[in-house]
Design an enzyme around this catalytic site. Structure first.
Site, PDB file in Angstrom:
ATOM      1  N   HIS A 388      13.928-117.934  -5.257  1.00  0.00           N
ATOM      2  CA  HIS A 388      13.246-117.059  -6.354  1.00  0.00           C
ATOM      3  C   HIS A 388      13.803-117.584  -7.653  1.00  0.00           C
ATOM      4  O   HIS A 388      12.976-118.015  -8.504  1.00  0.00           O
ATOM      5  CB  HIS A 388      13.298-115.734  -6.260  1.00  0.00           C
ATOM      6  CG  HIS A 388      12.587-114.779  -7.168  1.00  0.00           C
ATOM      7  ND1 HIS A 388      11.220-114.602  -6.969  1.00  0.00           N
ATOM      8  CD2 HIS A 388      13.082-114.594  -8.342  1.00  0.00           C
ATOM      9  CE1 HIS A 388      11.162-113.865  -8.314  1.00  0.00           C
ATOM     10  NE2 HIS A 388      12.047-113.776  -8.981  1.00  0.00           N
ATOM     11  N   GLU A 389      15.064-117.583  -7.925  1.00  0.00           N
ATOM     12  CA  GLU A 389      15.487-117.861  -9.228  1.00  0.00           C
ATOM     13  C   GLU A 389      15.536-119.184  -9.642  1.00  0.00           C
ATOM     14  O   GLU A 389      15.333-119.719 -10.728  1.00  0.00           O
ATOM     15  CB  GLU A 389      17.057-117.459  -9.360  1.00  0.00           C
ATOM     16  CG  GLU A 389      17.218-115.829  -9.048  1.00  0.00           C
ATOM     17  CD  GLU A 389      16.394-114.982 -10.095  1.00  0.00           C
ATOM     18  OE1 GLU A 389      16.018-115.448 -11.234  1.00  0.00           O
ATOM     19  OE2 GLU A 389      16.302-113.536  -9.937  1.00  0.00           O
ATOM     20  N   HIS A 392      12.229-120.048 -10.890  1.00  0.00           N
ATOM     21  CA  HIS A 392      12.076-119.933 -12.377  1.00  0.00           C
ATOM     22  C   HIS A 392      13.080-120.972 -13.118  1.00  0.00           C
ATOM     23  O   HIS A 392      12.440-121.629 -14.126  1.00  0.00           O
ATOM     24  CB  HIS A 392      12.791-118.514 -12.991  1.00  0.00           C
ATOM     25  CG  HIS A 392      12.174-116.982 -12.203  1.00  0.00           C
ATOM     26  ND1 HIS A 392      10.729-117.144 -12.758  1.00  0.00           N
ATOM     27  CD2 HIS A 392      12.620-116.082 -11.684  1.00  0.00           C
ATOM     28  CE1 HIS A 392      10.686-115.806 -12.251  1.00  0.00           C
ATOM     29  NE2 HIS A 392      11.609-115.372 -11.581  1.00  0.00           N
ATOM     30  N   HIS A 395      11.037-124.142 -13.111  1.00  0.00           N
ATOM     31  CA  HIS A 395       9.693-123.845 -14.234  1.00  0.00           C
ATOM     32  C   HIS A 395      10.347-124.180 -15.560  1.00  0.00           C
ATOM     33  O   HIS A 395       9.773-124.831 -16.343  1.00  0.00           O
ATOM     34  CB  HIS A 395       9.315-122.718 -14.243  1.00  0.00           C
ATOM     35  CG  HIS A 395       8.220-122.386 -15.108  1.00  0.00           C
ATOM     36  ND1 HIS A 395       7.807-121.028 -15.385  1.00  0.00           N
ATOM     37  CD2 HIS A 395       7.368-122.951 -15.881  1.00  0.00           C
ATOM     38  CE1 HIS A 395       7.013-120.936 -16.483  1.00  0.00           C
ATOM     39  NE2 HIS A 395       6.576-122.131 -16.526  1.00  0.00           N
TER      40      HIS A 395
END
Length: 403
Positions: A388-389, A392, A395
């Site tokens: 998940h991290e 980020h 991105h």
């Protein structure tokens, strides 16, 4: 089980912040330099709209200063998060915030001056000056804030209040991560297990209900002992948000929170509606969980353990990294190669240590690596948190590379 000190964790499992600053002395040098930039940017007050070139100059100076502030704050904040009990980095983080407030005060005239112009004037400058076209979106965003921008004097006062208005979160962070002391609890084999933010969820996954109950009740008894302080902090945060939204002429604090990302309140409301629509399925799942666990009443400490008997999933960090890499192969070779670089270049601070900030995040500045903080505990949820991290951070990586 013992919570390790920072120096007991292998360097390979700590993030490498040297690409930001190789030493605190270099941080201090940039701090002094930014103070000069803050003083210098005042020379444009009252002159922003003189010409396309003055407009370009003030935008580029402000952005350069903010990039330096981003580096400064990122380093200080992340060093403080390594050990929230370290007063040296707490001080650096506080100084970076104070400098940011000073920068906000020094540049508070910019937006009101821009908004004093007719949109046709700004558009003409953009068309005349090729370099300004890069900042078209920035300028359009400024104009979007016109209904919520006050006079230069009023904006300066609000900027000065920035440090005070961040106090509720700052106090909460120090209270929850540095000052709360949790006792040890008895584990599955009768051993003493230190109770921390990091060990709480693994204890909640225990197949022994008594272990879960002890850990849950002990954990929240500590919070119970500070409930008035936490309630006061929530109250202060709510009042701060209400004050700020009213001062800026928003319909509500919710509208103010959504405006920055240009999200209509209808989207927020639809998300809540979607949750309510899905509640029947959630209730059926909870009923099934209660049945499979064989309990008369389902408590909060029964939410985490596996409902499949005799299944224990402990996933060490090396396996987690490999699993994440494998799962991301559909994203393409370039994407996977950057994730490998994140592992090799130590973008990630992996394990819990004494005083480390709880939870997980992806963080950084435009000029830094997109770092990740974890408190990895060898669970499947921790693998999900890593990917998940990483999403980020990827991105952020591609955004900075392309914009």
């Amino acid at each position: 089980m013992k919570i390790r000190k920072r120096d007991e964790i292998a360097e390979s499992n700590k993030w490498d912040l040297s690409s930001l600053f190789e030493s605190d002395e270099m941080w201090e040098s940039l701090f002094e330099s930014i103070k000069g930039e803050i003083k210098a940017i005042g020379k444009w007050e009252g002159r922003i709209l003189e010409s396309d070139q003055t407009l370009l100059s003030v935008i580029e100076e402000e952005l350069a200063m903010n990039r330096n502030l981003g580096r400064l704050y990122t380093y200080a904040k992340m060093k403080s998060d390594e050990n929230t009990k370290d007063s040296h980095y707490q001080t650096l983080s506080s100084r970076a915030e104070t400098l940011s407030v000073a920068a906000g005060e020094a540049t508070s005239y910019i937006v009101p001056e821009l908004l004093s112009a007719e949109s046709q004037v700004i558009e003409a400058y953009i068309e005349k000056n090729e370099a300004l076209k890069v900042y078209r979106h920035y300028l359009e965003e400024v104009m979007r804030y016109k209904p919520h921008t006050l006079s230069a004097a009023e904006e300066r006062i609000l900027a000065q209040a920035g440090e005070v208005m961040s106090a509720p979160y700052s106090v909460f962070n120090m209270l929850s991560n540095a000052d709360l002391k949790f006792p040890s609890v008895q584990g599955e084999k009768g051993e003493s297990v230190p109770l921390t933010h990091g060990s709480f969820i693994p204890l909640m996954k225990s197949n022994n209900r008594e272990v879960r109950k002890r850990a849950f009740e002990t954990y929240y008894e500590v919070y119970e002992g500070h409930k008035n302080t936490f309630a006061s902090l929530v109250d202060a945060e709510v009042k701060k948000n209400v004050f700020a939204s009213r001062a800026k002429k928003y319909a509500s604090a919710r509208d103010a929170a959504l405006f920055g990302n240009n999200i209509p309140t209808a989207v927020y409301d639809r998300l809540i509606d979607a949750v309510h629509e899905a509640l029947p399925a959630f209730y059926r799942y909870m009923k099934l969980r209660k049945h499979l666990l064989g309990v008369e009443a389902l408590h909060m400490y029964d939410i985490y353990p596996s409902i499949i008997k005799d299944v224990e999933m402990k996933i060490d960090y090396d396996e987690a990294k490999a699993t994440v890499l494998s799962s991301l192969e559909p994203m393409g070779e370039d994407y996977v190669s950057v994730v490998k670089k994140a592992y090799e270049e130590r973008w990630i601070d992996v394990y819990e240590n004494e005083g480390k900030r709880s939870g997980a995040y992806s963080f950084g500045s435009y000029d830094s690596k997109p770092y990740i903080l974890l408190n990895y505990q060898d669970t499947l949820d921790d693998v999900f948190t890593l990917t998940h991290e990483m999403g980020h951070s990827m991105h952020s990586h591609y955004t900075r590379q392309n914009q």
